[in-house]
Design a protein around this motif. Structure first.
Motif, PDB file in Angstrom:
ATOM      1  N   GLY A 272       0.802  -1.211   0.000  1.00 33.72           N
ATOM      2  CA  GLY A 272       0.000   0.000   0.000  1.00 33.72           C
ATOM      3  C   GLY A 272       0.836   1.262   0.000  1.00 33.72           C
ATOM      4  N   HIS A 273       0.303   2.306   0.641  1.00 39.87           N
ATOM      5  CA  HIS A 273       0.919   3.628   0.629  1.00 39.87           C
ATOM      6  C   HIS A 273       1.043   4.157   2.056  1.00 39.87           C
ATOM      7  N   SER A 274       1.776   5.244   2.208  1.00 37.69           N
ATOM      8  CA  SER A 274       2.031   5.787   3.547  1.00 37.69           C
ATOM      9  C   SER A 274       0.744   6.127   4.287  1.00 37.69           C
ATOM     10  N   ASN A 275      -0.286   6.535   3.566  1.00 37.31           N
ATOM     11  CA  ASN A 275      -1.551   6.925   4.206  1.00 37.31           C
ATOM     12  C   ASN A 275      -2.598   5.815   4.232  1.00 37.31           C
ATOM     13  N   THR A 276      -2.241   4.620   3.743  1.00 33.59           N
ATOM     14  CA  THR A 276      -3.222   3.519   3.730  1.00 33.59           C
ATOM     15  C   THR A 276      -2.833   2.346   4.633  1.00 33.59           C
ATOM     16  N   LEU A 277      -1.586   2.304   5.089  1.00 30.41           N
ATOM     17  CA  LEU A 277      -1.149   1.157   5.879  1.00 30.41           C
ATOM     18  C   LEU A 277      -1.822   1.079   7.248  1.00 30.41           C
ATOM     19  N   MET A 278      -1.978   2.220   7.934  1.00 33.17           N
ATOM     20  CA  MET A 278      -2.615   2.181   9.256  1.00 33.17           C
ATOM     21  C   MET A 278      -4.088   1.756   9.158  1.00 33.17           C
ATOM     22  N   PRO A 279      -4.866   2.292   8.204  1.00 34.66           N
ATOM     23  CA  PRO A 279      -6.239   1.799   8.033  1.00 34.66           C
ATOM     24  C   PRO A 279      -6.295   0.304   7.703  1.00 34.66           C
ATOM     25  N   LEU A 280      -5.309  -0.200   6.961  1.00 34.43           N
ATOM     26  CA  LEU A 280      -5.259  -1.622   6.653  1.00 34.43           C
ATOM     27  C   LEU A 280      -5.043  -2.445   7.921  1.00 34.43           C
ATOM     28  N   LEU A 281      -4.109  -2.013   8.751  1.00 32.95           N
ATOM     29  CA  LEU A 281      -3.857  -2.711  10.013  1.00 32.95           C
ATOM     30  C   LEU A 281      -5.122  -2.734  10.869  1.00 32.95           C
ATOM     31  N   ASN A 282      -5.778  -1.601  10.933  1.00 25.13           N
ATOM     32  CA  ASN A 282      -7.011  -1.492  11.714  1.00 25.13           C
ATOM     33  C   ASN A 282      -8.101  -2.422  11.160  1.00 25.13           C
ATOM     34  N   ALA A 283      -8.181  -2.522   9.848  1.00 30.09           N
ATOM     35  CA  ALA A 283      -9.200  -3.368   9.217  1.00 30.09           C
ATOM     36  C   ALA A 283      -9.016  -4.840   9.565  1.00 30.09           C
ATOM     37  N   PHE A 284      -7.767  -5.260   9.800  1.00 25.46           N
ATOM     38  CA  PHE A 284      -7.493  -6.639  10.172  1.00 25.46           C
ATOM     39  C   PHE A 284      -7.539  -6.861  11.682  1.00 25.46           C
ATOM     40  N   GLY A 285      -7.902  -5.819  12.417  1.00 25.52           N
ATOM     41  CA  GLY A 285      -8.047  -5.953  13.860  1.00 25.52           C
ATOM     42  C   GLY A 285      -6.790  -5.705  14.649  1.00 25.52           C
ATOM     43  N   ALA A 286      -5.744  -5.221  13.987  1.00 26.93           N
ATOM     44  CA  ALA A 286      -4.488  -4.934  14.676  1.00 26.93           C
ATOM     45  C   ALA A 286      -4.471  -3.498  15.182  1.00 26.93           C
ATOM     46  N   GLU A 287      -3.591  -3.241  16.139  1.00 24.68           N
ATOM     47  CA  GLU A 287      -3.412  -1.881  16.634  1.00 24.68           C
ATOM     48  C   GLU A 287      -2.715  -1.038  15.568  1.00 24.68           C
ATOM     49  N   MET A 288      -2.866   0.267  15.668  1.00 26.81           N
ATOM     50  CA  MET A 288      -2.172   1.181  14.763  1.00 26.81           C
ATOM     51  C   MET A 288      -1.008   1.805  15.529  1.00 26.81           C
ATOM     52  N   PRO A 289       0.224   1.368  15.274  1.00 28.01           N
ATOM     53  CA  PRO A 289       1.381   1.849  16.035  1.00 28.01           C
ATOM     54  C   PRO A 289       1.749   3.296  15.757  1.00 28.01           C
ATOM     55  N   PHE A 290       1.278   3.834  14.640  1.00 26.15           N
ATOM     56  CA  PHE A 290       1.535   5.221  14.274  1.00 26.15           C
ATOM     57  C   PHE A 290       0.228   5.860  13.825  1.00 26.15           C
ATOM     58  N   VAL A 291       0.141   7.163  13.972  1.00 28.14           N
ATOM     59  CA  VAL A 291      -0.999   7.878  13.404  1.00 28.14           C
ATOM     60  C   VAL A 291      -0.948   7.752  11.887  1.00 28.14           C
ATOM     61  N   GLY A 292       0.242   7.810  11.370  1.00 25.12           N
ATOM     62  CA  GLY A 292       0.475   7.637   9.942  1.00 25.12           C
ATOM     63  C   GLY A 292       1.960   7.510   9.700  1.00 25.12           C
ATOM     64  N   LEU A 293       2.346   6.950   8.571  1.00 30.33           N
ATOM     65  CA  LEU A 293       3.761   6.845   8.252  1.00 30.33           C
ATOM     66  C   LEU A 293       4.287   8.171   7.724  1.00 30.33           C
ATOM     67  N   ASP A 294       5.558   8.441   7.993  1.00 31.71           N
ATOM     68  CA  ASP A 294       6.222   9.609   7.448  1.00 31.71           C
ATOM     69  C   ASP A 294       6.555   9.349   5.983  1.00 31.71           C
ATOM     70  N   GLU A 295       6.718  10.387   5.219  1.00 31.45           N
ATOM     71  CA  GLU A 295       7.051  10.240   3.808  1.00 31.45           C
ATOM     72  C   GLU A 295       8.384   9.510   3.620  1.00 31.45           C
ATOM     73  N   GLU A 296       9.234   9.530   4.657  1.00 30.09           N
ATOM     74  CA  GLU A 296      10.532   8.864   4.569  1.00 30.09           C
ATOM     75  C   GLU A 296      10.535   7.462   5.172  1.00 30.09           C
ATOM     76  N   ASP A 297       9.391   6.973   5.589  1.00 30.23           N
ATOM     77  CA  ASP A 297       9.302   5.616   6.151  1.00 30.23           C
ATOM     78  C   ASP A 297       9.096   4.603   5.028  1.00 30.23           C
ATOM     79  N   TYR A 298      10.184   3.961   4.622  1.00 23.66           N
ATOM     80  CA  TYR A 298      10.105   2.995   3.529  1.00 23.66           C
ATOM     81  C   TYR A 298      10.493   1.573   3.931  1.00 23.66           C
ATOM     82  N   ASP A 299      11.131   1.408   5.074  1.00 24.80           N
ATOM     83  CA  ASP A 299      11.753   0.115   5.354  1.00 24.80           C
ATOM     84  C   ASP A 299      11.046  -0.717   6.417  1.00 24.80           C
TER      85      ASP A 299
END
Length: 204
Positions: free
Chosen positions: A128-155
């Motif tokens: 996915g993308h930096s702004n879609t990963l947290m909603p994806l985690l939430n959709a699978f019932g997992a916690e969201m460790p970040f409000v959102g990923l930074d533009e430099e978070d690639y790894d």
């Protein structure tokens, strides 16, 4: 013709083996790997569908190497080139055709339900993308460790494990070359949760 008498214990043993086999199949975990696309080209003005940089291509190869032994059964990408190109090396090695999904938050929960229904007990990769990963985690019932990923978070590579009893576990680790602004909270790191196991991803 001589009759062969089979001991009753044989049938008991066979029954136990069958029951254990069925229990093992039912007790399988569903593993969902979720990752952001690799580094994209940002030097071309007004390009809303860029390809990967050289570093991004190397990261795509690193992702394939990271997951090569996990028997991925399906790979999902968005309609953008950068997610498809990130998936390409693993898809080629696993002989899989990536499937396109809609990452819109309005439909992502239904998407997650479909994944769990169709791939129960299997391993799936979603890119996915930096702004879609947290909603994806939430959709699978997992916690969201970040409000959102930074533009430099690639790894960062997120692994959601769903057990048959409904329990959801989240582990996060780095992979490939170092490229992040946020640090992974300790509670999500595999060696913190399971110190007896070997760290499965790349150490920094």
């Amino acid at each position: 013709m001589k009759n062969v008498i089979i001991p009753a214990n044989f049938f008991k043993l066979l029954l136990i083996c069958l029951l254990l086999s069925n229990f093992s199949a039912l007790a399988q975990k569903t593993n969902i790997w979720i990752v952001r696309h690799a580094e994209k080209v940002t030097t071309i003005a007004k390009d809303d569908d860029p390809v990967l940089t050289v570093a991004g291509q190397k990261r795509a190869e690193a992702l394939a190497k990271e997951l090569k032994g996990d028997h991925i059964k399906a790979i999902y990408v968005t309609r953008y080139k950068r997610t498809g190109l990130t998936a390409r090396p693993l898809a080629y090695k696993a002989k899989l055709l990536p499937r396109v999904y809609d990452a819109d938050t309005a439909v992502v929960k239904q998407f997650a339900k479909n994944i769990l229904k169709n791939f129960r007990g299997s391993n799936v990769l979603i890119i996915g993308h930096s702004n879609t990963l947290m909603p994806l985690l939430n959709a699978f019932g997992a916690e969201m460790p970040f409000v959102g990923l930074d533009e430099e978070d690639y790894d960062m590579l997120f692994k959601v494990t769903i057990k048959d009893n409904g329990k959801v576990e989240l582990a996060i680790d780095y992979y490939g070359e170092k490229h992040h602004a946020n640090e992974i909270p300790e509670k999500y790191q595999p060696e913190i949760n399971h110190p007896e196991s070997v760290r499965p991803f790349t150490n920094y």
